[in-house]
Design a protein around this motif. Sequence first.
Motif, PDB file in Angstrom:
ATOM      1  N   GLU A  82       0.614  -1.071   0.086  1.00 20.61           N
ATOM      2  CA  GLU A  82      -0.065   0.072   0.043  1.00 20.61           C
ATOM      3  C   GLU A  82       0.731   1.253  -0.085  1.00 20.61           C
ATOM      4  O   GLU A  82       1.830   1.431   0.571  1.00 20.61           O
ATOM      5  CB  GLU A  82      -0.870   0.026   1.254  1.00 20.61           C
ATOM      6  N   ALA A  83       0.185   2.247  -0.507  1.00 20.27           N
ATOM      7  CA  ALA A  83       1.045   3.514  -0.743  1.00 20.27           C
ATOM      8  C   ALA A  83       1.126   4.191   0.580  1.00 20.27           C
ATOM      9  O   ALA A  83       0.362   3.829   1.616  1.00 20.27           O
ATOM     10  CB  ALA A  83       0.571   4.360  -1.515  1.00 20.27           C
ATOM     11  N   THR A  84       2.128   5.128   0.945  1.00 15.30           N
ATOM     12  CA  THR A  84       2.093   5.761   2.098  1.00 15.30           C
ATOM     13  C   THR A  84       0.959   6.460   2.384  1.00 15.30           C
ATOM     14  O   THR A  84       0.414   7.215   1.489  1.00 15.30           O
ATOM     15  CB  THR A  84       3.469   6.867   2.189  1.00 15.30           C
ATOM     16  N   SER A  85       0.311   6.401   3.710  1.00 11.07           N
ATOM     17  CA  SER A  85      -0.806   7.250   3.980  1.00 11.07           C
ATOM     18  C   SER A  85      -0.244   8.695   4.284  1.00 11.07           C
ATOM     19  O   SER A  85       0.462   8.865   5.180  1.00 11.07           O
ATOM     20  CB  SER A  85      -1.742   6.792   5.190  1.00 11.07           C
ATOM     21  N   VAL A  86      -0.902   9.658   3.430  1.00 15.45           N
ATOM     22  CA  VAL A  86      -0.545  11.080   3.447  1.00 15.45           C
ATOM     23  C   VAL A  86      -1.953  11.881   3.846  1.00 15.45           C
ATOM     24  O   VAL A  86      -2.493  12.122   2.938  1.00 15.45           O
ATOM     25  CB  VAL A  86       0.178  11.574   2.366  1.00 15.45           C
ATOM     26  N   VAL A  87      -1.958  12.608   5.151  1.00 10.67           N
ATOM     27  CA  VAL A  87      -3.197  13.050   5.462  1.00 10.67           C
ATOM     28  C   VAL A  87      -2.778  14.390   5.907  1.00 10.67           C
ATOM     29  O   VAL A  87      -1.994  14.764   6.927  1.00 10.67           O
ATOM     30  CB  VAL A  87      -3.923  12.417   6.821  1.00 10.67           C
ATOM     31  N   ARG A  88      -3.463  15.409   5.249  1.00  9.31           N
ATOM     32  CA  ARG A  88      -3.078  16.884   5.292  1.00  9.31           C
ATOM     33  C   ARG A  88      -3.970  17.228   6.358  1.00  9.31           C
ATOM     34  O   ARG A  88      -5.070  17.102   6.541  1.00  9.31           O
ATOM     35  CB  ARG A  88      -3.434  17.827   4.321  1.00  9.31           C
ATOM     36  N   LEU A  89      -3.035  18.132   7.487  1.00 10.09           N
ATOM     37  CA  LEU A  89      -4.032  18.638   8.748  1.00 10.09           C
ATOM     38  C   LEU A  89      -4.136  19.907   8.676  1.00 10.09           C
ATOM     39  O   LEU A  89      -3.242  20.755   8.550  1.00 10.09           O
ATOM     40  CB  LEU A  89      -3.074  18.053   9.954  1.00 10.09           C
ATOM     41  N   LEU A  90      -5.433  20.369   8.482  1.00 10.81           N
ATOM     42  CA  LEU A  90      -6.046  21.687   7.971  1.00 10.81           C
ATOM     43  C   LEU A  90      -6.232  22.469   9.396  1.00 10.81           C
ATOM     44  O   LEU A  90      -6.474  23.693   9.045  1.00 10.81           O
ATOM     45  CB  LEU A  90      -7.083  21.355   7.170  1.00 10.81           C
ATOM     46  N   THR A  91      -6.330  22.080  10.356  1.00 14.65           N
ATOM     47  CA  THR A  91      -6.593  22.755  11.534  1.00 14.65           C
ATOM     48  C   THR A  91      -5.879  22.373  12.746  1.00 14.65           C
ATOM     49  O   THR A  91      -5.329  21.281  12.762  1.00 14.65           O
ATOM     50  CB  THR A  91      -8.185  22.697  11.866  1.00 14.65           C
ATOM     51  N   ARG A  92      -5.812  23.384  13.861  1.00 15.39           N
ATOM     52  CA  ARG A  92      -4.970  23.020  15.018  1.00 15.39           C
ATOM     53  C   ARG A  92      -5.729  21.725  15.834  1.00 15.39           C
ATOM     54  O   ARG A  92      -5.108  20.858  16.269  1.00 15.39           O
ATOM     55  CB  ARG A  92      -5.277  24.155  15.882  1.00 15.39           C
TER      56      ARG A  92
END
Length: 306
Positions: free
Chosen positions: A101-111
Motif C-alpha cells: 500500500e502507498a504511504t498514507s498522507v493526511v493533510r492536517l488543516l486545523t489546530r
Amino acid sequence: MSQPRAIVAGATYLLTRRALRRHLLFRPDAAITQLIIYALAVSARRYGIRLHALCAMSTHLHIVVTDVEGVLPRFLQLFHRLVALGTKVLRTWDGPVWGHEATSVVRLLTRAAVVEKISYSLANPVEAGLVRRAKEWPGAKVLVNEIGRGELRARRPDVYFASSNPAWPEHAAIAISLPPDVADGDADAFRREVAAELERKEAEARAAIHRNGRDFLGPERACTVSPDARATSFEAPRGLNPTFAVGRGCSDARRTAVAAVRAFRAAYRDALQQWRAGLRSVVFPAETWWMRVFHGVAVNNDALVS
C-alpha cells in the motif's frame, strides 16, 4: 489509478507506512531505533522537513511533519529507502520491507486536527496493548513535553551508512518543532491540549484492553519479539484513504476542504486530458507535483499568490 494529490509548501501532514504483511520488522530494539531516528534526521535536513511527532511501532511508522518547501515526495522517497535498506541488513531480511500500500498522507488543516493526530500517533502503543502509557514505549518516539523544545539525536548506524560518505555525518539530530500555526507564546497551551487528548485516548485504550480480558505486553517483551513474526491482533481492512483531516466539530473547514480537493482534481484531470491530446502549453493547477517534476508542465502560479 490513484487520485492526483496536491503538494503544498508549508502544509502539515500525518504520514503512516506499514511493514510488509504486518511483520514486526521495526521491533523497538536499540539498533532499529537508532536507524529510524538517524534516517529521519538526515532526510528531513536534506529536504527542509520539520518534525512535530513520531511513533515507530513494530509494524508501522507514524510521523507528523510540516513540508516547508513543498517537496514531500522527495523526503518520503529518501527516508523510506534508508529505513528499508538499513532494516534489511539489521534483520537479515530478504525481500521488500514496506507493504504494497502507498504511504498514507493526511493533510492536517486545523489546530484541532494536529492535536488529534499527534495524540493518536503517540497513543498507538497503548491502543495496541503493548504498554499502559505512551511514554513507556521503548521505540523511537516524541514525548508531548518535547514538542517545541526537544530534539531527537542518533549516531550513524554501523550498517549501510558508509563513514567515508559526507552525506552521512557521524551524528544527526532533528528538532521537535511546534506546528507552524502555534506561536512560541502559545506553546504551553498547545502541549496541554495534546497531553489532555493523549490522556483521554490512553484511558479509552486501557478500558478496552481490560474489557476484553487482555493484558499489556510490556516494554521489555516488546523489544524481544521476533521480527520475523507477524502481528496477530485484529486489524480492520483499510477503507477510505483520507487526504485531509480537520478535527472534531470543524464542519465548515471540512466543507471548504472537500470543495478544494474536488476543484484541484477536476482541474488536474482536465489539464491532463489536454496534455495527453498533445497540447503541451496547457497549464496545470497550482501545487501539481508529478507532472511538473517529471514532465515539466506549466502550473498556475497566480493561484499560489492569490
